[in-house]
Design an enzyme around this catalytic site. Structure first.
Site, PDB file in Angstrom:
ATOM      1  N   LYS A 146      58.897  59.572  42.441  1.00  0.00           N
ATOM      2  CA  LYS A 146      59.287  59.846  41.058  1.00  0.00           C
ATOM      3  C   LYS A 146      60.801  59.998  40.933  1.00  0.00           C
ATOM      4  CE  LYS A 146      58.481  63.018  37.194  1.00  0.00           C
ATOM      5  NZ  LYS A 146      57.655  64.138  36.677  1.00  0.00           N
ATOM      6  N   GLU A 170      24.398  31.986  33.558  1.00  0.00           N
ATOM      7  CA  GLU A 170      24.288  33.277  34.252  1.00  0.00           C
ATOM      8  C   GLU A 170      24.842  34.423  33.404  1.00  0.00           C
ATOM      9  OE1 GLU A 170      23.132  34.488  37.030  1.00  0.00           O
ATOM     10  OE2 GLU A 170      22.785  32.826  38.409  1.00  0.00           O
ATOM     11  N   GLY A 229      52.644  68.525  64.339  1.00  0.00           N
ATOM     12  CA  GLY A 229      52.709  67.543  65.410  1.00  0.00           C
ATOM     13  C   GLY A 229      53.930  66.662  65.323  1.00  0.00           C
ATOM     14  N   HIS A 235      32.165  29.342  40.614  1.00  0.00           N
ATOM     15  CA  HIS A 235      32.895  29.727  41.823  1.00  0.00           C
ATOM     16  C   HIS A 235      34.391  29.879  41.540  1.00  0.00           C
ATOM     17  CE1 HIS A 235      29.146  29.052  43.848  1.00  0.00           C
ATOM     18  NE2 HIS A 235      29.121  27.796  43.434  1.00  0.00           N
ATOM     19  N   ASP A 282      51.736   8.534  46.264  1.00  0.00           N
ATOM     20  CA  ASP A 282      50.340   8.108  46.338  1.00  0.00           C
ATOM     21  C   ASP A 282      49.451   8.860  45.352  1.00  0.00           C
ATOM     22  OD1 ASP A 282      50.551  10.509  47.705  1.00  0.00           O
ATOM     23  OD2 ASP A 282      49.586   9.794  49.551  1.00  0.00           O
ATOM     24  N   VAL A 287      47.819  74.313  54.236  1.00  0.00           N
ATOM     25  CA  VAL A 287      48.974  74.648  53.410  1.00  0.00           C
ATOM     26  C   VAL A 287      50.197  74.759  54.304  1.00  0.00           C
ATOM     27  CG1 VAL A 287      49.995  76.323  51.818  1.00  0.00           C
ATOM     28  CG2 VAL A 287      47.520  75.904  51.784  1.00  0.00           C
TER      29      VAL A 287
END
Length: 524
Positions: free
Chosen positions: A134, A328, A32, A276, A478, A61
């Site tokens: 590679k 937990e 295609g 959390h 601040d 293939v």
């Protein structure tokens, strides 16, 4: 110059192929893709004309042939490689443009039959991509249409594409094939074989937790979300040993990793309690049980139901401390046999051990990275480690003291402790500590002033004489003023604000010592 183009995503293909043809690049293509290029009036050579074999088995293939792979893998600086090509009449391939069969789209539809799903598993495409990647020094590999303009630009520059550009394409290529294989593995993990038939199923709780491969989890962050734990190698699966407790959940795993990466910053016995993915208490001690008790008591309310990480073997004393309240899960490098007996009295407590020395070891000695999903793809980054605080402070003239007052010896110890912890708190973060334990943590706020307010609220007036750490610079004074008002005597921050001078002046007004590291540690 020769290029092979074989893409399922045709976006930008014609414009890219036209640009290559204008540069005199010979276009080789398949099925295609070749039809789209030819329909645009561009010359294209079919792969079958190169290999001497037609596409067969419904396209299964077509590119898997020495005439293709030898042309890609031949090293241009090896005379024997080039001689082998000449002996067999094979030409070099300099550019590989491939993206893979749309397996994800097929998998997204639960009604896609299993056999049809298997047909969407690309074989030749990943092989071409991996071969080109590679041999990245000699072959450009392109897997994303958004890279097409950049490739044309690099090909047109004097001297051709830079090594940095080639290497970047290589990394993107392996990320592409890695994500593709992970997606296939996750999908196949949710297929059952029943009475000789293959049937896809919704995610459900597994009856066992086999090592290796994707592991379905009970659910994601919430019960209505499915989730899996994808382990990319058997080694990564074996690295985590679950000794007891309820099945690990998605959030358990995130919290365990947060605990692990935090205590790895410390060489001395250290414990962290996580809620959390944020630490609610961190401490060092002469022994690991002492460190845990200090960490737990730093914010006992938040520690209830927390996830604990320790960087020493769990002994009996630590096991008793852990089982004295509700925890937990615990992650540690190992456990003493007697400690396991104590922990077993809390049957639901998840107990995990792993080789801490290999926590940042990546396969093939590659630099470890962290990934997260993003818009159907993934973001990836180098793991953040607080290497600048690995050794005692001060070291020579680091960190840089920018105030009139120098830190005391005790403040230096506390500042280094605070800096290592602060990097593991969600941004914006401001934390207060002593020399060996956290006192209050202000995490994940929209401003640094708000982060200070959260810490002050949690500290119950225990911040006098503490030190503070801010994961990024103070944009205004601040935040510094709020830290001084809370009772801190010294501050560590990266610096780098256009208002650094104003912030430093504020520190001098309050009599604080301030040091700058020059390194930010955001954690989103």
């Amino acid at each position: 110059m020769r290029a092979i183009l074989s893409v399922s995503d045709k976006n930008g293909l014609v414009e890219f192929a036209r640009g290559l043809a204008t540069m005199g690049v010979e276009l080789v293509s398949t099925g295609g893709t070749a039809k789209v290029i030819a329909a645009a009036g561009l010359p294209v050579v079919n792969v079958s004309d190169i290999t001497g074999f037609p596409e067969m088995m419904d396209g299964r293939v077509k590119t898997l042939h020495p005439a293709m792979f030898a042309g890609i893998l031949a090293r241009r600086n090896r005379a024997d490689d080039l001689a082998a090509l000449a002996e067999h009449g094979i030409n070099l391939i300099d550019l590989v443009v491939v993206n893979l069969y749309p397996f994800g789209k097929a998998a997204d539809h639960p009604d896609t039959p299993f056999d049809a799903l298997v047909e969407e598993i690309d074989i030749g495409g990943p092989s071409l991509v991996r071969a080109a990647a590679k041999n990245f020094r000699d072959v450009l590999v392109v897997v994303h249409p958004e890279d097409y303009p950049g490739v044309l630009q690099e090909l047109a520059r004097d001297g051709g594409p830079s090594l940095e550009f080639r290497f970047d394409l290589m990394k993107r290529a392996f990320m592409h094939t890695g994500q593709y294989d992970g997606m296939i593995a996750m999908t196949l993990a949710h297929v059952d074989v029943t009475d000789g038939a293959m049937a896809r199923r919704p995610l459900k709780r597994p009856t066992s937790t086999p090592h290796g491969g994707p592991r379905p989890l009970r659910y994601g962050e919430n019960p209505h979300q499915t989730a899996s734990w994808i382990q990319f190698s058997p080694e990564s699966a074996r690295a985590w040993q679950v000794h007891q407790g309820k099945e690990l959940s998605y959030t358990n795993l995130l919290d365990l990793y947060a605990a692990l990466r935090l205590v790895l910053e410390f060489k001395e016995p250290t414990a962290a309690v996580i809620k959390h993915t944020n630490p609610c208490g961190v401490a060092t001690g002469a022994t690991i049980d002492e460190a845990y008790v200090r960490a737990r008591d730093g914010d006992a309310t938040s520690a209830f139901g927390g996830i604990v990480g320790v960087n020493r073997a769990v002994d009996v004393a630590t096991a008793r401390a852990l089982t004295s309240t509700f925890i937990e899960a615990i992650i540690a490098p190992s456990m003493d046999a007697d400690a396991r007996v104590v922990l077993a009295t809390r049957q639901n407590m998840r107990v995990v051990t792993t080789d801490f020395s290999k926590a940042y070891e990546a396969a093939g000695n590659r630099e470890p990275v962290e990934s997260r999903s993003f818009l159907g793809g993934a973001l990836q980054q180098q793991s953040d480690r607080v290497t600048e605080a690995a050794d005692d402070w001060p070291a020579s003239d680091f960190p840089k003291v920018v105030t009139k007052r120098q830190p005391t010896a005790e403040e230096w110890t506390a500042l280094r402790f605070a800096w290592r912890v602060c990097a593991h708190v969600k941004s914006n973060a401001v934390i207060f500590t002593g020399a060996d334990r956290t006192r209050a943590i202000g995490a994940g706020q929209m401003s640094r002033v708000d982060a200070v307010k959260v810490a002050v609220m949690k500290a119950n007036g225990l911040l006098a004489g503490s030190v503070a750490a801010s994961d990024a610079f103070f944009p205004f004074r601040d935040g510094l003023d709020a830290i001084a008002a809370a009772g801190a005597t010294a501050v560590v921050q990266p610096g780098g604000s256009v208002r650094d001078a104003e912030v430093i002046a504020a520190a001098d007004e309050h009599g604080l010592a301030m040091v700058l590291t020059g390194r930010r540690h955001f954690r989103h």
